[in-house]
Scaffold this motif. Structure first.
Motif, PDB file in Angstrom:
ATOM      1  N   ALA A 139      -7.401 -18.239  83.454  1.00  0.00           N
ATOM      2  CA  ALA A 139      -8.382 -17.548  82.609  1.00  0.00           C
ATOM      3  C   ALA A 139      -9.430 -18.520  82.070  1.00  0.00           C
ATOM      4  CB  ALA A 139      -7.676 -16.835  81.463  1.00  0.00           C
TER       5      ALA A 139
ATOM      6  N   LEU B   9     -13.363 -18.469  82.986  1.00  0.00           N
ATOM      7  CA  LEU B   9     -14.343 -18.382  81.902  1.00  0.00           C
ATOM      8  C   LEU B   9     -15.319 -19.551  81.954  1.00  0.00           C
ATOM      9  CD1 LEU B   9     -15.350 -17.042  79.286  1.00  0.00           C
ATOM     10  CD2 LEU B   9     -13.664 -18.416  78.042  1.00  0.00           C
TER      11      LEU B   9
ATOM     12  N   VAL C 286     -19.362 -19.230  82.905  1.00  0.00           N
ATOM     13  CA  VAL C 286     -20.448 -19.648  82.007  1.00  0.00           C
ATOM     14  C   VAL C 286     -21.333 -20.696  82.683  1.00  0.00           C
ATOM     15  CG1 VAL C 286     -20.962 -20.823  79.836  1.00  0.00           C
ATOM     16  CG2 VAL C 286     -19.176 -19.086  79.914  1.00  0.00           C
TER      17      VAL C 286
END
Length: 529
Positions: A35, A39, A43
């Motif tokens: 995760a 993430l 980004v």
């Protein structure tokens, strides 16, 4: 559908002890790392891809035309090759840290060393600088086709250039950004080499180690099922975020005029544009060239094993490309040929299902294919022995057939998408005229469609061929005994820490990966926005 169904069945065969062990010791760490990796990469690729697309579209500065296609070059370098290169480049006794210590007056790595690349932030950094072209490619096209009148109207109404970007251009580009980020995250989830090289225990790495190291197929299936749920969640989240968005314009599209930059502003723009190319392509490429040259200088050639791995790679990739193109042509042409309502809807649903394999990570696909392939092997062996012949052994698992099946399922989306795009350019009136003149469906395909589809077939074949050369997770798990490709050879050399000979295989993969990048640059950016 067979791999997904089989995966669910295999996962249910595991005992509750398996689930409790996974929930207590494996899944929490693997889920958290996966995760955070998704993430962080999401980004970073968004910032790099959107920033590069807006820089090229909105501003004019020296080397802009070169940058417009050079920003795609990191796509030619697989993630595991970038990790392989940077582990040596940024090693505590490597060239970069050695140079920094010399400049600062330190004598030993104990006195000064950079943060360890073998970490989650290191994986995010490297994967982000390799996968940002997915976002750049789709967003650049969207920025370039936005109506300049909308941006000019915002400026007339008093908005600053920064506000125009955040309040007008960026919201209009959200569909393209979402598509690019989704592709980058799927590639991140599929990665096994870079994550393992960098010491990040992701779900993909957990599947591989559970099956290969612990020889526990049920537990590996359970982790793979969790990965599949994560993939579905990513796709649903992307579609949910755009569920009520509609984009349309009744105006004639006029591309925005790029603002001319000079002086220090032009230098800053050049630096920002070239930085991701240097990090994602130039530095690892120069490293591979240097290591290859050193290898040839000291050894004088490549080993027979490496040559055999290269031959295996090309042979399997060619077979998989031919089969994938044939299947893609069958699906795309059938979906176009069916005309009545219910059958047409069904054919489109089947085509969508056929392209879903690209979203399944290679490790998940390999486990899902294991049981169907073994069942076919057993059935074929029983039939063959019933005819009075000796046991033929494993006809599929013992050969490259299982590997080709995995490649076809995984990359069928590329073939279908390219061929559908080519068929969309052929007016229906041409095939209608062929039918009126007495030609059959198959004759129309052979004499009308195939000649007109040559460019689309060639582009799809190139993309499939290179992707099969680079594929690592499925190859590691389904290859026959004593069978290596360039990707698995590199993986083994990196695991042993012998970088010189691994660099030769890595360089060959990168050179092959340049072909589709050049093709993309020629087809996507012919228009100067």
């Amino acid at each position: 559908m067979a791999p997904v169904i089989t995966l669910s069945w295999l996962a249910m065969q595991g005992s509750l002890d398996h689930w409790s062990h996974l929930l207590d010791y494996v899944l929490p760490t693997a889920f958290r790392n996966t995760a955070l990796l998704l993430l962080g990469v999401g980004v970073l690729v968004t910032c790099l891809g959107v920033g590069a697309a807006w820089l090229i579209t909105a501003f004019d500065f020296p080397t802009r035309n070169t940058l417009s296609w050079a920003l795609l070059l990191p796509l030619a370098v697989p993630t595991y090759i970038v990790a392989f290169a940077y582990l040596d480049i940024l090693h505590p006794i490597g060239p970069v840290q050695g140079l920094i210590r010399d400049l600062l007056g330190y004598d030993s790595p104990r006195d000064f060393r950079l943060p360890d690349l073998r970490s989650l932030p290191g994986a995010i950094f490297l994967l982000g600088f390799v996968l940002y072209p997915y976002v750049y490619l789709s967003t650049r096209v969207m920025f370039g086709t936005q109506a300049a009148s909308l941006l000019e109207a915002a400026r007339v109404l008093g908005e600053s250039p920064r506000s125009v970007f955040f309040r007008v251009a960026l919201p209009l580009a959200r569909p393209a950004i979402a598509v690019g980020v989704s592709l980058a995250l799927l590639e991140t989830l599929n990665d096994i080499g870079a994550s393992e090289f960098l010491g990040v225990q992701t779900l993909t790495v957990s599947v591989y180690t559970t099956w290969i190291t612990r020889n526990d197929l049920a537990a590996a299936s359970q982790i793979a099922l969790a990965m599949l749920a994560l993939v579905v969640a990513l796709i649903m989240l992307e579609r949910y975020g755009r569920r009520r968005q509609r984009y349309a314009s009744t105006q004639r599209v006029r591309s925005m005029r790029a603002q001319r930059l000079t002086g220090r502003h032009a230098l800053v723009a050049m630096g920002l544009g070239w930085a991701p190319i240097i990090i994602g392509f130039v530095a690892p490429g120069l490293y591979l060239l240097n290591e290859t040259f050193k290898h040839f200088h000291t050894v004088g050639g490549v080993s027979d094993s490496l040559l055999m791995s290269g031959y295996n790679t090309v042979r399997v990739a060619l077979i998989a490309t031919v089969v994938t193109l044939a299947c893609g042509l069958l699906v795309a042409w059938t979906a176009r040929s069916v005309r009545n309502g219910a059958s047409m809807t069904l054919s489109r649903v089947y085509a969508r299902i056929a392209t879903s394999g690209y979203a399944i990570p290679g490790t998940v696909l390999a486990i899902g294919l294991l049981m169907p392939i073994m069942l076919v092997d057993r059935f074929a062996s029983a039939v063959w022995q019933a005819l009075g012949n000796p046991d033929p052994g494993l006809l599929l698992m013992g050969t490259t057939t299982a590997l080709v099946c995995a490649y076809v399922i995984r990359f069928l989306a590329i073939s279908i998408g390219g061929i559908e795009a080519g068929l969309a350019r052929i007016p229906p009136s041409i095939e209608q005229a062929s039918r009126l003149l007495g030609e059959t469906h198959s004759g129309t395909l052979r004499r009308i469609h195939l000649p007109l589809l040559r460019p689309a077939l060639g582009a799809a074949a190139l993309l499939v061929f290179v992707d099969t050369m680079k594929e690592l997770p499925a190859t590691l798990m389904l290859r026959p005994v004593n069978f290596d490709t360039l990707a698995t050879w590199l993986y083994a050399e990196a695991a042993r820490g012998t970088y010189e000979e691994g660099a030769v295989a890595a360089l060959a993969i990168v050179l092959a990966g340049l072909l589709p990048v050049i093709l993309l640059a020629r087809t996507q950016f012919k228009t100067n926005y």
